[in-house]
Design a protein around this motif. Structure first.
Motif, PDB file in Angstrom:
ATOM      1  N   ILE A  16      71.722  37.754  91.803  1.00  0.00           N
ATOM      2  CA  ILE A  16      71.792  36.896  92.989  1.00  0.00           C
ATOM      3  C   ILE A  16      71.400  37.675  94.240  1.00  0.00           C
ATOM      4  O   ILE A  16      70.624  37.194  95.084  1.00  0.00           O
ATOM      5  N   MET A  17      71.932  38.884  94.356  1.00  0.00           N
ATOM      6  CA  MET A  17      71.651  39.705  95.535  1.00  0.00           C
ATOM      7  C   MET A  17      70.173  40.067  95.619  1.00  0.00           C
ATOM      8  O   MET A  17      69.586  40.067  96.722  1.00  0.00           O
ATOM      9  N   LEU A  18      69.551  40.380  94.496  1.00  0.00           N
ATOM     10  CA  LEU A  18      68.140  40.779  94.522  1.00  0.00           C
ATOM     11  C   LEU A  18      67.274  39.647  95.055  1.00  0.00           C
ATOM     12  O   LEU A  18      66.443  39.859  95.956  1.00  0.00           O
ATOM     13  N   PHE A 102      56.832  46.941  93.431  1.00  0.00           N
ATOM     14  CA  PHE A 102      57.727  48.094  93.602  1.00  0.00           C
ATOM     15  C   PHE A 102      58.889  48.033  92.614  1.00  0.00           C
ATOM     16  O   PHE A 102      59.203  49.023  91.938  1.00  0.00           O
ATOM     17  N   LEU A 103      59.511  46.875  92.507  1.00  0.00           N
ATOM     18  CA  LEU A 103      60.619  46.706  91.563  1.00  0.00           C
ATOM     19  C   LEU A 103      60.135  46.842  90.120  1.00  0.00           C
ATOM     20  O   LEU A 103      60.869  47.355  89.265  1.00  0.00           O
ATOM     21  N   ALA A 104      58.901  46.407  89.859  1.00  0.00           N
ATOM     22  CA  ALA A 104      58.345  46.559  88.510  1.00  0.00           C
ATOM     23  C   ALA A 104      58.186  48.042  88.168  1.00  0.00           C
ATOM     24  O   ALA A 104      58.434  48.454  87.021  1.00  0.00           O
ATOM     25  N   SER A 105      57.784  48.866  89.143  1.00  0.00           N
ATOM     26  CA  SER A 105      57.654  50.308  88.892  1.00  0.00           C
ATOM     27  C   SER A 105      59.019  50.930  88.610  1.00  0.00           C
ATOM     28  O   SER A 105      59.142  51.823  87.762  1.00  0.00           O
ATOM     29  N   ARG A 121      70.719  48.280  83.668  1.00  0.00           N
ATOM     30  CA  ARG A 121      70.683  49.215  84.788  1.00  0.00           C
ATOM     31  C   ARG A 121      69.906  48.635  85.964  1.00  0.00           C
ATOM     32  O   ARG A 121      70.264  48.853  87.130  1.00  0.00           O
ATOM     33  N   PHE A 122      68.844  47.913  85.669  1.00  0.00           N
ATOM     34  CA  PHE A 122      68.007  47.355  86.723  1.00  0.00           C
ATOM     35  C   PHE A 122      68.774  46.337  87.551  1.00  0.00           C
ATOM     36  O   PHE A 122      68.786  46.416  88.786  1.00  0.00           O
ATOM     37  N   PHE A 127      68.766  45.725  93.678  1.00  0.00           N
ATOM     38  CA  PHE A 127      68.895  45.159  95.029  1.00  0.00           C
ATOM     39  C   PHE A 127      69.217  46.223  96.068  1.00  0.00           C
ATOM     40  O   PHE A 127      68.940  46.053  97.262  1.00  0.00           O
ATOM     41  N   LEU A 128      69.799  47.347  95.626  1.00  0.00           N
ATOM     42  CA  LEU A 128      70.102  48.436  96.559  1.00  0.00           C
ATOM     43  C   LEU A 128      68.829  49.016  97.164  1.00  0.00           C
ATOM     44  O   LEU A 128      68.830  49.511  98.295  1.00  0.00           O
TER      45      LEU A 128
END
Length: 523
Positions: A16-18, A102-105, A121-122, A127-128
């Motif tokens: 949700i946060m992401l 970026f998130l995919a990397s 882990r992801f 989201f951080l």
């Protein structure tokens, strides 16, 4: 069972946060657009629009800054400009796409470390990365300029972890090696940045792992097992070096940019150098300068110091304990530490540090959260909650800073004058030029000028501006920031048409005549 429900709650919260943060970043950019962007940011889109019209990745008709942009944000922005003409739409859509890449990397790196745990882990940590805890983080996740820098670090480390896995077949190993060489070569065509952040740290990390392996067997070569991946990391560094060689020996003669090859150590390695880098480190973690101690800003300053000190303590602790870790964990820890330490050493040696440069070597530290899995459940949960709270507070403060920013209000009179009078081309001191181009949605194009005090005249500044321009017959103007051209004489036939406290606008004679004046070295 209770622990499993809490973990599922963490995962749902992370998902949700992401989504919420990505949308919030886009909304903040949209809502506070006028005061959000700077001329530096706008230069990225001005260049991208030019590339879209030329149909290439690079342009000889552009004065770049300190490095070429090849494997960079313009690939996304210029692609969008092929279908869209609105700068704001391209910026916001590009921000979302680049954030996704970026998130995919980051996910790729986690998958290469351990594919069974990658998703878990992801969702707990991704989201951080996209909450801007400081202005430096705004450059990463909202202005997107540093996404390629950190993204390549994640990809390079992911490949390095992949070749360490014993279940990787011989054929797959060769493919990974070649892909890693291609990534290193292409990314380092831009310059030294990726060698500093990724490829040299990978080799130094391999040497650290080799040292640990020798220590663990009492320096008995017959008992030692050579850590996997050392050869691959060396090959990738050589491929990166080849890319940098092409950059400095071939591309530098074709394209105009200020490379960093002539950088030198300072005469003395003074304490002031370390102080400057430390302050940049604090700014990257959210320190915002003078604030009342009991104010919200003061609390955030204290938290930024806490974050910085905790990161240093974690680095020292892990450096001492690294020998006891498994090989994959050693690789992650050593890479994060070496990349950070090498960058900080370079910044101190050159007495040159900007918070967003430091941020680029801090971001991979998020991978250290993997190590918390070895802690007892309650302790791990409390640490995660503490991290979530600190990042949320710092992020809220930075969002508020963006909402209340009046960065470009001093330019509003100039903006309104240009739009109301229909000017389409002019000259400008840098911090107004490309910014006005984006704010007017490309209707007004500017070429950068600055004061040449030695010759007491204005001249073209070859920095993030076109090399050649099409001569115009219609009236053109020059927008000058007063403090940057103070007491500088201007030609008598330049007519002032607007002046306020910070800016002057001159209407100029024929375009060709102005170009000749600006390009002259001396009067």
């Amino acid at each position: 069972m209770k622990e499993e429900k809490i973990e599922q709650g963490f995962l749902l919260f992370g998902k949700i946060m992401l989504v919420a943060v990505i949308l919030l970043n886009a909304f903040i950019t949209y809502r506070y657009y006028f005061n959000f962007i700077t001329s530096d940011d706008a230069s990225e889109l001005v260049l991208s629009r030019m590339l879209a019209s030329e149909g290439g990745v690079l342009s000889t008709n552009w004065h770049y800054s300190t490095e070429l942009e090849i494997f960079n944000t313009q690939l996304v922005y210029s692609f969008l400009f092929r279908f869209l003409s609105d700068f704001k739409a391209v910026r916001i859509l590009g921000q979302i796409i680049l954030t996704g890449l970026f998130l995919a990397s980051y996910y790729f790196c986690l998958y290469c470390i351990e594919k069974e745990k990658a998703s878990h882990r992801f969702w707990k940590t991704a989201f951080l990365l996209v909450i801007p805890i400081s202005q430096a983080w705004v450059f990463l996740v909202m202005k997107t300029y540093y996404i390629p820098h950190v993204g390549v670090s994640f990809l390079a480390l992911g490949l390095a972890c992949l070749v360490q896995r014993e279940d990787l077949g011989k054929k797959a190993h060769y493919i990974v090696l070649l892909l890693g060489c291609l990534l290193a070569f292409v990314s380092c065509l831009e310059g030294m940045r990726h060698i500093q952040l990724a490829y040299l740290p990978l080799v130094l990390s391999s040497l650290w792992l080799l040292w640990n392996a020798l220590e663990n067997v009492g320096w008995d070569l017959h008992k030692m097992t050579v850590p996997r991946g050392i050869f691959d990391n060396i090959c990738w560094l050589l491929a990166g070096g080849a890319g940098f060689y092409v950059n400095s020996s071939i591309l530098s003669g074709i394209y105009d940019y200020k490379d960093q090859n002539s950088a030198k150590f300072t005469e003395t390695f003074a304490f002031a150098n370390m102080e400057k880098v430390w302050n940049a480190f604090l700014e990257a973690t959210g320190y915002t300068g003078e604030q009342e101690m009991l104010s919200f800003g003061g609390v955030c300053n204290a938290l930024s110091v806490l974050i910085a000190c905790m990161l240093i303590c974690v680095i020292i602790y892990l450096s001492c304990k690294i020998r006891k870790k498994q090989a994959m964990e050693q690789m992650i820890i050593s890479f994060v530490i070496v990349s950070f330490a090498l960058s900080m050493f370079i910044f101190m040696s050159l007495n040159s540090a900007v918070s967003r440069w430091v941020m680029a070597c801090i971001a991979p530290m998020i991978l250290l959260l993997i190590l918390l899995e070895r802690l007892p459940f309650l302790k791990r949960t409390l640490i995660f909650l503490g991290i979530y709270c600190i990042v949320a507070v710092q992020g809220f403060h930075e969002y508020r800073q963006l909402q209340t920013s009046d960065r470009n209000e001093n330019l509003r009179n100039v903006y309104e004058y240009i739009t109301s009078n229909g000017y389409s081309f002019g000259y400008s001191t840098f911090w107004a030029g490309n910014l006005l181009t984006e704010l007017t949605n490309g209707e007004f194009q500017a070429r950068s000028v600055r004061g040449d005090y030695e010759n007491q005249k204005l001249k073209i500044w070859h920095w993030l501006t076109p090399v050649q321009v099409e001569y115009r017959e219609e009236p053109i103007i020059c927008v000058l920031e007063k403090r940057r051209v103070e007491d500088l004489p201007l030609p008598d036939n330049w007519t002032m048409v607007m002046e306020d406290e910070e800016y002057m606008i001159y209407e100029l004679p024929t375009h060709r005549e102005v170009e000749e004046y600006l390009e002259k070295r001396e009067l």
